[in-house]
Design an enzyme around this catalytic site. Structure first.
Site, PDB file in Angstrom:
ATOM      1  N   GLU A   1      -7.183   3.970  -3.235  1.00  0.00           N
ATOM      2  CA  GLU A   1      -7.805   3.883  -1.906  1.00  0.00           C
ATOM      3  C   GLU A   1      -9.283   4.256  -2.002  1.00  0.00           C
ATOM      4  O   GLU A   1      -9.621   5.334  -2.491  1.00  0.00           O
ATOM      5  CB  GLU A   1      -7.056   4.816  -0.930  1.00  0.00           C
ATOM      6  CG  GLU A   1      -7.741   5.060   0.385  1.00  0.00           C
ATOM      7  CD  GLU A   1      -8.054   3.800   1.191  1.00  0.00           C
ATOM      8  OE1 GLU A   1      -7.161   2.967   1.375  1.00  0.00           O
ATOM      9  OE2 GLU A   1      -9.220   3.657   1.621  1.00  0.00           O
TER      10      GLU A   1
ATOM     11  N   VAL B   1      -6.114  -4.844   1.127  1.00  0.00           N
ATOM     12  CA  VAL B   1      -7.380  -4.216   1.551  1.00  0.00           C
ATOM     13  C   VAL B   1      -7.807  -4.707   2.931  1.00  0.00           C
ATOM     14  O   VAL B   1      -8.975  -4.667   3.282  1.00  0.00           O
ATOM     15  CB  VAL B   1      -8.504  -4.492   0.521  1.00  0.00           C
ATOM     16  CG1 VAL B   1      -8.201  -3.815  -0.798  1.00  0.00           C
ATOM     17  CG2 VAL B   1      -8.712  -5.999   0.320  1.00  0.00           C
TER      18      VAL B   1
ATOM     19  N   VAL C   1     -11.835   0.029  -6.255  1.00  0.00           N
ATOM     20  CA  VAL C   1     -11.471  -0.937  -7.298  1.00  0.00           C
ATOM     21  C   VAL C   1     -12.608  -1.944  -7.466  1.00  0.00           C
ATOM     22  O   VAL C   1     -13.123  -2.503  -6.501  1.00  0.00           O
ATOM     23  CB  VAL C   1     -10.151  -1.648  -6.939  1.00  0.00           C
ATOM     24  CG1 VAL C   1      -9.888  -2.798  -7.897  1.00  0.00           C
ATOM     25  CG2 VAL C   1      -9.005  -0.649  -6.972  1.00  0.00           C
TER      26      VAL C   1
ATOM     27  N   HIS D   1      19.567  16.154  24.788  1.00  0.00           N
ATOM     28  CA  HIS D   1      19.761  17.034  23.636  1.00  0.00           C
ATOM     29  C   HIS D   1      21.047  16.642  22.918  1.00  0.00           C
ATOM     30  O   HIS D   1      22.049  16.397  23.580  1.00  0.00           O
ATOM     31  CB  HIS D   1      19.877  18.488  24.100  1.00  0.00           C
ATOM     32  CG  HIS D   1      20.205  19.429  22.983  1.00  0.00           C
ATOM     33  ND1 HIS D   1      19.270  19.813  22.057  1.00  0.00           N
ATOM     34  CD2 HIS D   1      21.379  20.029  22.633  1.00  0.00           C
ATOM     35  CE1 HIS D   1      19.844  20.633  21.189  1.00  0.00           C
ATOM     36  NE2 HIS D   1      21.125  20.782  21.505  1.00  0.00           N
TER      37      HIS D   1
HETATM   38  P1  NAD Z   1      -5.610  -1.719   6.209  1.00  0.00           P
HETATM   39  O1  NAD Z   1      -6.918  -1.912   6.864  1.00  0.00           O
HETATM   40  O2  NAD Z   1      -4.534  -1.015   6.926  1.00  0.00           O
HETATM   41  O3  NAD Z   1      -5.836  -0.908   4.844  1.00  0.00           O
HETATM   42  C1  NAD Z   1      -6.682  -1.395   3.834  1.00  0.00           C
HETATM   43  C2  NAD Z   1      -7.159  -0.222   3.000  1.00  0.00           C
HETATM   44  O4  NAD Z   1      -7.782  -0.731   1.825  1.00  0.00           O
HETATM   45  C3  NAD Z   1      -8.197   0.639   3.709  1.00  0.00           C
HETATM   46  O5  NAD Z   1      -7.761   1.962   3.739  1.00  0.00           O
HETATM   47  C4  NAD Z   1      -9.460   0.446   2.879  1.00  0.00           C
HETATM   48  O6  NAD Z   1     -10.271   1.597   2.823  1.00  0.00           O
HETATM   49  C5  NAD Z   1      -8.906   0.099   1.507  1.00  0.00           C
HETATM   50  N1  NAD Z   1      -9.816  -0.667   0.623  1.00  0.00           N
HETATM   51  C6  NAD Z   1     -10.624  -1.701   0.963  1.00  0.00           C
HETATM   52  N2  NAD Z   1     -11.284  -2.167  -0.133  1.00  0.00           N
HETATM   53  C7  NAD Z   1     -10.890  -1.403  -1.188  1.00  0.00           C
HETATM   54  C8  NAD Z   1     -11.204  -1.383  -2.584  1.00  0.00           C
HETATM   55  N3  NAD Z   1     -12.068  -2.253  -3.141  1.00  0.00           N
HETATM   56  N4  NAD Z   1     -10.601  -0.472  -3.376  1.00  0.00           N
HETATM   57  C9  NAD Z   1      -9.718   0.409  -2.847  1.00  0.00           C
HETATM   58  N5  NAD Z   1      -9.381   0.435  -1.523  1.00  0.00           N
HETATM   59  C10 NAD Z   1      -9.958  -0.454  -0.712  1.00  0.00           C
HETATM   60  O7  NAD Z   1      -5.164  -3.164   5.724  1.00  0.00           O
HETATM   61  P2  NAD Z   1      -3.763  -3.714   5.183  1.00  0.00           P
HETATM   62  O8  NAD Z   1      -2.911  -2.622   4.699  1.00  0.00           O
HETATM   63  O9  NAD Z   1      -4.131  -4.831   4.270  1.00  0.00           O
HETATM   64  O10 NAD Z   1      -3.103  -4.320   6.483  1.00  0.00           O
HETATM   65  C11 NAD Z   1      -3.822  -5.294   7.242  1.00  0.00           C
HETATM   66  C12 NAD Z   1      -3.480  -5.176   8.677  1.00  0.00           C
HETATM   67  O11 NAD Z   1      -2.192  -5.718   8.924  1.00  0.00           O
HETATM   68  C13 NAD Z   1      -3.375  -3.748   9.192  1.00  0.00           C
HETATM   69  O12 NAD Z   1      -4.631  -3.200   9.485  1.00  0.00           O
HETATM   70  C14 NAD Z   1      -2.558  -3.923  10.404  1.00  0.00           C
HETATM   71  O13 NAD Z   1      -3.378  -4.361  11.450  1.00  0.00           O
HETATM   72  C15 NAD Z   1      -1.601  -5.040   9.994  1.00  0.00           C
HETATM   73  N6  NAD Z   1      -0.315  -4.466   9.589  1.00  0.00           N
HETATM   74  C16 NAD Z   1       0.389  -3.729  10.494  1.00  0.00           C
HETATM   75  C17 NAD Z   1       1.585  -3.149  10.134  1.00  0.00           C
HETATM   76  C18 NAD Z   1       2.322  -2.339  11.133  1.00  0.00           C
HETATM   77  O14 NAD Z   1       1.997  -2.432  12.305  1.00  0.00           O
HETATM   78  N7  NAD Z   1       3.321  -1.552  10.744  1.00  0.00           N
HETATM   79  C19 NAD Z   1       2.086  -3.312   8.851  1.00  0.00           C
HETATM   80  C20 NAD Z   1       1.340  -4.044   7.953  1.00  0.00           C
HETATM   81  C21 NAD Z   1       0.149  -4.627   8.333  1.00  0.00           C
END
Ligand code: NAD
Ligand code: FAD
Length: 474
Positions: free
Chosen positions: A211, A277, A245, A451
């Site tokens: 991350e 990401v 990364v 409860h």
């Molecule tokens: P996300 O935005 O939740 O997380 C992406 C992460 O990748 C961030 O924390 C970011 O800092 C990190 N990142 C970015 N570039 C990077 C790099 N070069 N090296 C290391 N880390 C890096 O995105 P996601 O997990 O891909 O999901 C996308 C979207 O899909 C979510 O934001 C959400 O809106 C949706 N989603 C929702 C659910 C849910 O509601 N339960 C589940 C899955 C996806």
């Protein structure tokens, strides 16, 4: 040329409810979608039903059963002998659920007399839509009084890390692995990384999440993120923060990842690498140059608070526009736009869209975090309650996590409710209702909760805002 009152482009959870509601309201409606299911055939329901919300929850459920049978049944006195996982059967179960739901959408559209076109739609000027069929057939042009753009989102690909569909994969790939990889690298400890990382960790992979940000789950309230992080560490989900990364390369069937941490470059090698990401609006090729609709630098369709684009009668909803990329947010927008087209009042409150991460424990919240409230200079009070102090959580073997309530110090109005714990996804609905009705912490505190239930922790956290929780020292 066929003409409609409403044409929707995209049949995900934003688009198909918009089409159904428009038709229910007496509007002649068509929907155009170009998603191909695993079998290569058109499949309705978009990302959510095919490669998102639903298949991920199916695998989370299977892997949870596996982990519980392997690691937790013993404490109940249940012996199973060796527990093993048959990955193809688990994937088939997931595919069956997806098929049931995508087929269900087709039936619903038919029953509601929505004309469904399997093809790629492109908005031309004067609210005409060009439809290029997915398979054979001629390109045709439809016209409409209103066009709703609901083309959704696609995974972001980062420089020097190219998807190859086998070793370096996106969400769709991680939902269809044929066996449990010994090692799985995940770029991004966001929502997808945590959910799909959890699936494969439970099944036996060594999972490392890389991350970039220094803080874990920066979107969530810091206390909740800390509680969740503690649990994930305990589960041996290896989350490495501040790890950017830079590149990934496939060598001899393995993926070599180069990352930067504290200014130093290092490498790790994995069997598979999931890139999670974030996602970006899927608008490439959607809009003819002269259609008049504006798109911002991130590729999102620009809309106002009513989802109206820069062209009268053209609307944008779901992941393709601003706001959280969540299925239920898109659905609310789709229904609201259909109502508006039919001349009815409608509104979506983006401030109160609940978030849920379906890890174990689950993480869910609505409204503002404590850091947000503080930065806005609001005078506030908080109350919290740990699940370890509730009888139901202990009986279920789910003592991890807590509920945190944030309320305005002067008016007591609820500003945010944050939960980390089993069933948080269901419990958060109570907070959404309370907040939509401008409820106070006192309101939650004076409502009778059954409860023993997990939701008693919501009750106690609300009581604790006023320092009168019963089952903890205030
Ligand atoms: P996300 O935005 O939740 O997380 C992406 C992460 O990748 C961030 O924390 C970011 O800092 C990190 N990142 C970015 N570039 C990077 C790099 N070069 N090296 C290391 N880390 C890096 O995105 P996601 O997990 O891909 O999901 C996308 C979207 O899909 C979510 O934001 C959400 O809106 C949706 N989603 C929702 C659910 C849910 O509601 N339960 C589940 C899955 C996806
Ligand atoms: P999409 O679902 O992306 O649908 C858009 C549709 O439009 C697609 O079928 C696409 O093929 C089609 N399309 C695009 N362009 C055209 C065109 N030009 N012509 C015709 N058709 C076109 N959200 C949650 O709320 N809860 C979750 O638990 C959750 N889990 C997720 C898990 C994963 C792994 C992923 C990837 C996402 C998850 N999400 C979750 C996010 C959720 O899937 C999206 O927010 C939601 O699908 C967005 O809906 P949408 O209708 O805007 O777009």
């Amino acid at each position: 040329m066929s003409s409609y009152d409403v044409i929707v482009i995209g049949a995900g959870p934003a688009g198909y409810p918009a089409a159904i509601r428009a038709s229910q309201l007496g509007l002649k409606t068509a929907i155009v979608d170009n998603f191909r299911g695993k079998n290569g055939k058109p499949a309705l329901g978009g990302t959510c039903l095919n490669v998102g919300c639903i298949p991920s929850k199916a695998l989370l459920d299977s892997s949870k059963h596996f982990e519980h049978a392997r690691d937790h049944y013993g404490s109940h006195g249940i012996s199973t002998g060796d527990v093993s996982i048959d990955v193809p059967t688990m994937i088939q179960r997931k595919d069956k659920i997806v098929g049931q739901l995508t087929g269900g959408v087709a039936q619903l559209l038919k029953a509601n007399k929505v004309d469904a076109y399997a093809g790629t739609g492109r908005l031309l000027k004067d609210r005409q839509v060009e439809v290029t069929p997915m398979d054979e057939g001629e390109v045709q042009v439809l016209s409409a009084r209103n066009v709703i753009l609901a083309s959704g989102s696609i995974p972001i690909e980062i420089p020097n890390v190219s998807f190859d569909g086998k070793h370096i994969i996106d969400n769709a790939g991680a939902l269809d692995l044929e066996e449990v990889p010994e090692t799985l690298g995940v770029i991004g400890a966001g929502v997808i990384g945590l959910e799909l990382g959890s699936v494969w960790r439970r099944l036996g992979s060594d999972v490392v999440l890389l991350e970039a940000l220094p803080d874990f789950l920066a979107l969530a309230d810091a206390d909740i993120a800390r509680a969740a992080h503690r649990e994930f560490k305990r589960q041996k989900l290896d989350i490495r923060l501040g790890t950017l990364v830079k590149s990934a390369e496939v060598k001899d069937g393995k993926v070599e990842v180069t990352y930067e941490q504290d200014g130093e470059q290092s490498q790790l090698t994995f069997d598979r690498l999931l890139v999670a990401v974030g996602r970006c609006a899927n608008t490439a090729g959607l809009l003819a140059d002269d259609c008049g609709v504006s798109v911002n630098q991130r590729g999102q369709i620009e809309v106002d608070e009513h989802c109206q684009t820069s062209v009268a009668g053209v609307w944008g909803i779901g992941d393709a526009v601003r706001g959280p990329m969540l299925a239920h947010k898109g659905t609310e927008e789709g229904v609201a736009v259909a109502e508006r087209i039919a001349g009815r009042p409608s509104h979506v409150n983006l401030e109160l869209v609940p978030w849920v991460i379906y890890s174990e424990p689950e993480v869910a919240w609505v409204g503002k975090t404590e850091a947000e409230v503080k930065s806005e200079g609001v005078d506030y009070r908080t109350g919290s309650f740990p699940f370890a102090a509730t009888g139901r959580a202990l009986a279920m073997g789910e003592p991890a996590g807590m509920v945190k309530v944030i309320a305005d110090a002067e008016t007591d109005r609820l500003l945010g409710v944050h939960i980390c714990g089993a069933n948080a996804s269901e419990m958060i609905a109570e907070a959404v209702v309370a907040m939509e009705f401008h409820g106070s912490a006192e309101d939650l505190a004076t409502i009778c909760h059954a409860h023993p239930t997990m939701s008693e922790a919501v009750h106690e956290a609300a009581l604790s805002v006023d320092k009168r929780a019963i089952h903890r020292v205030n």
